[in-house]
Design a protein around this motif. Structure first.
Motif, short mmCIF file in Angstrom:
data_model
loop_
_atom_site.label_atom_id
_atom_site.label_comp_id
_atom_site.label_asym_id
_atom_site.label_seq_id
_atom_site.Cartn_x
_atom_site.Cartn_y
_atom_site.Cartn_z
N TYR A 99 -7.11 -3.87 0.73
CA TYR A 99 -6.22 -3.34 1.75
C TYR A 99 -6.89 -2.42 2.76
O TYR A 99 -6.24 -1.95 3.66
CB TYR A 99 -5.04 -2.65 1.08
CG TYR A 99 -4.24 -3.63 0.29
CD1 TYR A 99 -3.48 -4.60 0.94
CD2 TYR A 99 -4.30 -3.67 -1.08
CE1 TYR A 99 -2.78 -5.54 0.24
CE2 TYR A 99 -3.60 -4.61 -1.80
CZ TYR A 99 -2.85 -5.55 -1.13
OH TYR A 99 -2.16 -6.48 -1.84
N LYS A 132 0.84 -1.20 0.00
CA LYS A 132 0.00 0.00 0.00
C LYS A 132 0.87 1.25 0.00
O LYS A 132 0.63 2.20 -0.76
CB LYS A 132 -0.93 0.00 1.21
CG LYS A 132 -1.88 1.17 1.24
CD LYS A 132 -2.89 1.04 2.37
CE LYS A 132 -3.89 2.19 2.33
NZ LYS A 132 -4.90 2.06 3.39
N TYR A 156 -7.92 -2.53 -5.26
CA TYR A 156 -6.95 -2.31 -4.21
C TYR A 156 -7.62 -1.87 -2.90
O TYR A 156 -7.29 -2.35 -1.84
CB TYR A 156 -5.94 -1.25 -4.66
CG TYR A 156 -4.86 -1.01 -3.66
CD1 TYR A 156 -3.71 -1.77 -3.67
CD2 TYR A 156 -5.02 -0.04 -2.69
CE1 TYR A 156 -2.72 -1.57 -2.73
CE2 TYR A 156 -4.03 0.17 -1.74
CZ TYR A 156 -2.89 -0.60 -1.77
OH TYR A 156 -1.93 -0.39 -0.83
#
Length: 196
Positions: free
Chosen positions: A195, A122, A191
């Motif tokens: 995350y 990340k 994403y």
């Protein structure tokens, strides 16, 4: 300097006071089995040479978990020559490499390595703009490889006789995380869902 904090994990710049942790970790035969090799215990001089020499390109960091030092991680932009060697020809891509180990073995097998890798992915993709992230674990290190695969890395290429470890050249896997990868279900990875 703190690079980031995430879910109890802090990744900060390595400081001189951290030498004692590195000496302890890199004299533990269990840690050395996976990182550096049991034939390479590190004294203070080796720690300074290998972890504190001036290298503007490589960010060397201490990993803390709930404010306790537990390991080491470094990240760096992959240079043009290495990109070519691995078959990456798009000069507009930002490709980072990373290496890490958890030196406090009581934290092994608790999912902290996976949490660390997800938080580093990340940070590298969102904060530094990485398009790809590369790692090269030795092929026998199945625990690390499984962890990386669970974080979205894929085996790209077998690197034969690539790294000296405990007196012999070992094969490694070039593993890649790409923001553009397709997940196992055939849909583009989101994403934020993974995350957050």
């Amino acid at each position: 300097m703190i690079f980031y904090e995430s879910g109890g994990i802090t990744v900060r710049k390595l400081e001189m006071k951290d030498q004692k942790h590195l000496v302890t970790w890199l004299n533990d035969p269990l840690v050395l089995t996976y990182y550096e090799g049991r034939d390479r215990p590190h004294d203070l001089e080796m720690i300074i040479e290998n972890f504190y020499k001036n290298d503007e390109e490589e960010k060397r960091c201490l990993i803390e978990y709930n404010q306790e030092p537990i390991g080491y991680i470094q990240f760096y932009l992959i240079d043009e020559e290495t990109c070519k060697e691995f078959g990456y020809s798009d000069r507009n891509e930002m490709i980072y490499g990373t290496d890490q180990f958890i030196g406090e073995t009581k934290y092994w097998n608790q999912g902290i390595g996976k949490q660390l890798m997800k938080s580093m992915i990340k940070y590298l993709t969102h904060e530094l703009g990485a398009d790809r992230i590369l790692m090269d674990p030795q092929t026998w290190n199945l625990r690390a490889i499984t962890c990386y695969e669970r974080c979205g890395f894929k085996k790209i290429m077998k690197l034969e006789n690539y790294e000296m470890h405990e007196g012999e050249l070992r094969d490694c896997w070039l593993m890649e995380y790409s923001k553009e990868d397709i997940d196992p279900f055939g849909t583009r990875c989101n994403y934020e869902e993974i995350y957050n």
